[in-house]
Scaffold this motif. Structure first.
Motif, short mmCIF file in Angstrom:
data_model
loop_
_atom_site.label_atom_id
_atom_site.label_comp_id
_atom_site.label_asym_id
_atom_site.label_seq_id
_atom_site.Cartn_x
_atom_site.Cartn_y
_atom_site.Cartn_z
N GLN A 11 -17.36 1.82 -8.87
CA GLN A 11 -18.78 2.01 -8.60
C GLN A 11 -19.66 1.00 -9.34
N ARG A 12 -19.19 0.61 -10.52
CA ARG A 12 -20.01 -0.28 -11.34
C ARG A 12 -19.10 -1.03 -12.31
N VAL A 13 -19.45 -2.26 -12.61
CA VAL A 13 -18.78 -3.02 -13.67
C VAL A 13 -19.86 -3.47 -14.64
N ARG A 14 -19.69 -3.06 -15.89
CA ARG A 14 -20.62 -3.50 -16.93
C ARG A 14 -19.91 -4.51 -17.84
N VAL A 15 -20.51 -5.64 -17.97
CA VAL A 15 -19.98 -6.69 -18.84
C VAL A 15 -20.86 -6.77 -20.08
N TYR A 16 -20.24 -6.71 -21.24
CA TYR A 16 -20.95 -6.85 -22.51
C TYR A 16 -20.61 -8.22 -23.08
N ALA A 17 -21.63 -9.05 -23.24
CA ALA A 17 -21.40 -10.44 -23.61
C ALA A 17 -22.64 -10.97 -24.33
N SER A 18 -22.83 -12.29 -24.30
CA SER A 18 -23.98 -12.90 -24.96
C SER A 18 -25.22 -12.82 -24.07
N GLN A 19 -26.38 -13.03 -24.69
CA GLN A 19 -27.62 -13.08 -23.92
C GLN A 19 -27.61 -14.25 -22.95
N LEU A 20 -26.97 -15.34 -23.37
CA LEU A 20 -26.87 -16.51 -22.50
C LEU A 20 -26.16 -16.18 -21.19
N LEU A 21 -25.06 -15.44 -21.30
CA LEU A 21 -24.32 -15.06 -20.10
C LEU A 21 -25.18 -14.14 -19.23
N ALA A 22 -25.89 -13.20 -19.87
CA ALA A 22 -26.73 -12.27 -19.11
C ALA A 22 -27.88 -12.99 -18.42
N ASN A 23 -28.38 -14.05 -19.04
CA ASN A 23 -29.53 -14.75 -18.48
C ASN A 23 -29.17 -15.71 -17.35
N LEU A 24 -28.03 -16.40 -17.50
CA LEU A 24 -27.77 -17.57 -16.64
C LEU A 24 -26.55 -17.45 -15.74
N PHE A 25 -25.74 -16.40 -15.87
CA PHE A 25 -24.48 -16.33 -15.14
C PHE A 25 -24.38 -15.11 -14.25
N THR A 26 -25.51 -14.63 -13.74
CA THR A 26 -25.51 -13.37 -12.98
C THR A 26 -26.02 -13.54 -11.56
N ASP A 27 -26.03 -14.73 -11.05
CA ASP A 27 -26.50 -15.00 -9.69
C ASP A 27 -25.56 -14.33 -8.68
N THR A 28 -26.10 -13.44 -7.86
CA THR A 28 -25.26 -12.75 -6.86
C THR A 28 -25.40 -13.33 -5.46
N ARG A 29 -26.20 -14.37 -5.32
CA ARG A 29 -26.36 -15.03 -4.02
C ARG A 29 -26.26 -16.55 -4.22
N PRO A 30 -25.10 -17.04 -4.61
CA PRO A 30 -24.95 -18.46 -4.90
C PRO A 30 -25.19 -19.32 -3.66
#
Length: 464
Positions: free
Chosen positions: A307-326
């Motif tokens: 139902q959901r995947v939560r990734v815990y990582a750096s703020q950089l990853l959260a800011n720049l690596f979450t594009d769902t429509r590449p």
């Protein structure tokens, strides 16, 4: 006059005096594995749009020649072949790295192998000479980037991921063209002067699509090979370009330089040991999260029920690596949600950034179930050490499964791959070109290349 005890010339003397017998057996095996990994990545990218565009451009702008190309097309002059082969090897973001304590510092295989391959075709190159040139290039390349690592503050201002590898390409190509230490020193001076600007922070992070040549391996490879060709034509470059307050480190925008790193224990302590190999065709900063997720995924009988995947990582990853429509292949290679969806749907890895994946409704809908959350510990590791540790939680209907924290990505010294895993990756990357049993035989032939008298003839099965 070139002084034989100059800092740069000490490195080039090491390179020119290096013999196969002086290279530890384990490191020769390691460089061979990195070579086949680079070849596999280059061949697997033949359907990639950026490579195809680059191939059309290269064959319209560079002279035809004898240097082999990995895209399946006609040979080019050395500089064009270096550019195109580096594009091919790096196109899928599946190519190798150089990592110390989790900090990534480039993709040497794409640039250095491209530089070495540019020498094949115009002359016969033996396996022993080829392996020795690659080891020298990798070692010098690693020492150069380690010697000029910037402070965290300067890194946030300016950094180049692979631009410095122009020097490694020049070492490989120069050695295979018979340059001696003084000649190679001139080649490095020219290569440094031709090196593309450090541009990590201008990849269109805030305004997609991302740049096509995300790591600039191709201009670096071309610069290294062009530098050697310029030297052979009689052109003079800067002497001792690595040394001094205005040396290469300053040209690359760093605020720190440790010249001892370039030469201490040269030939006895090998930086080549830090070369790493990827298991996912994405930016390396995503790999710890992907491994944490995959280890949970393989335990699930019905992954479609996630139902959901939560990734815990750096703020950089959260800011720049979450594009769902590449919008393009580079966007896909920097999208953690898309990569997680590719694991769920068991997409062959060389296809993760393909048009078919980027337009798949099922994959895109699953990608929307992924969220990336900053966690203080992981953020501090990234900010202070550029180490991208991560963990995941997988939410099912009636339970939450906890993935373990992955501190170092697979394929590093701290989390190594077996030789069989690397060979299996090579075989999978050649799947569009030959049957697995043929690819396995080919891999073993390449791993025994030190006894081969003509590398060009050996590579013939993947050049057509």
């Amino acid at each position: 006059m070139v002084h034989s005890n100059s800092l740069t010339c000490q490195l080039t003397t090491f390179a020119c005096q290096l013999t196969p017998d002086a290279i530890p057996t384990a490191l020769k095996r390691k460089i061979l594995l990195h070579f086949i990994d680079s070849l596999g990545c280059g061949v697997a990218a033949r359907e990639d749009r950026v490579l195809q565009m680059s191939a059309r451009m290269a064959r319209s702008q560079y002279a035809a020649g004898n240097s082999i190309t990995l895209d399946g097309g006609t040979p080019l002059a050395s500089t064009g072949a270096a550019f195109l082969n580096a594009v091919a090897i790096n196109a899928l973001d599946y190519d190798d790295g150089f990592e110390v304590a989790g900090r990534g510092m480039g993709h040497p295989g794409a640039t250095l192998v491209a530089g070495a391959l540019a020498a094949i075709g115009s002359r016969q190159v033996s396996g022993a000479a080829f392996v020795t040139a690659l080891v020298a290039a990798w070692e010098i390349n690693g020492r150069v980037i380690l010697s000029q690592q910037p402070s965290p503050e300067r890194f946030r201002q300016v950094y180049g991921v692979c631009q410095h590898e122009s020097l490694g390409a020049a070492v490989a190509y120069g050695l295979l063209n018979g340059c001696d230490a003084r000649e190679l020193e001139n080649c490095l001076g020219l290569a440094a002067s031709l090196t593309p600007l450090p541009s990590l922070h201008k990849y269109n992070w805030q305004q997609r699509p991302l740049v096509s040549l995300k790591d600039y391996n191709a201009p670096a490879a071309e610069a290294g090979v062009r530098a050697v060709e310029m030297h052979l034509a009689g052109i003079i470059g800067p002497h001792d370009v690595l040394a001094g307050e205005q040396g290469f480190w300053r040209m690359m925008g760093s605020d720190q330089f440790h010249p001892d790193v370039l030469i201490d224990n040269l030939g006895s302590v090998w930086q080549l040991q830090h070369a790493s190999i990827k298991t996912y065709p994405t930016c390396r900063w995503m790999h710890t999260a992907l491994q944490s997720f995959e280890e949970v995924l393989i335990t699930l009988p019905d992954p479609e029920k996630i139902q959901r995947v939560r990734v815990y990582a750096s703020q950089l990853l959260a800011n720049l690596f979450t594009d769902t429509r590449p919008q393009c292949s580079t966007d896909a290679q920097f999208s953690l949600p898309l990569a997680i969806a590719c694991l769920v749907f068991r997409v062959p890895r060389h296809l993760w950034s393909s048009d078919a994946v980027r337009t798949s409704d099922d994959i895109l809908h699953f990608a929307e179930r992924v969220e990336v959350l900053a966690e203080t510990h992981f953020d501090q590791l990234m900010q202070r050490h550029r180490r991208p540790a991560a963990r995941v939680e997988v939410v099912m209907q009636d339970t939450v499964l906890m993935g373990k924290t992955i501190d170092y990505p697979a394929g590093t010294q701290e989390n190594p791959l077996s030789e069989q895993q690397i060979v299996d990756k090579f075989i999978a990357n050649l799947s569009a070109l030959m049957l697995p049993e043929h690819a396995r035989i080919f891999a073993q032939q390449l791993l025994d290349m030190e006894r081969c008298e003509d590398i060009g003839a050996m590579l013939a099965p993947i050049l057509g």
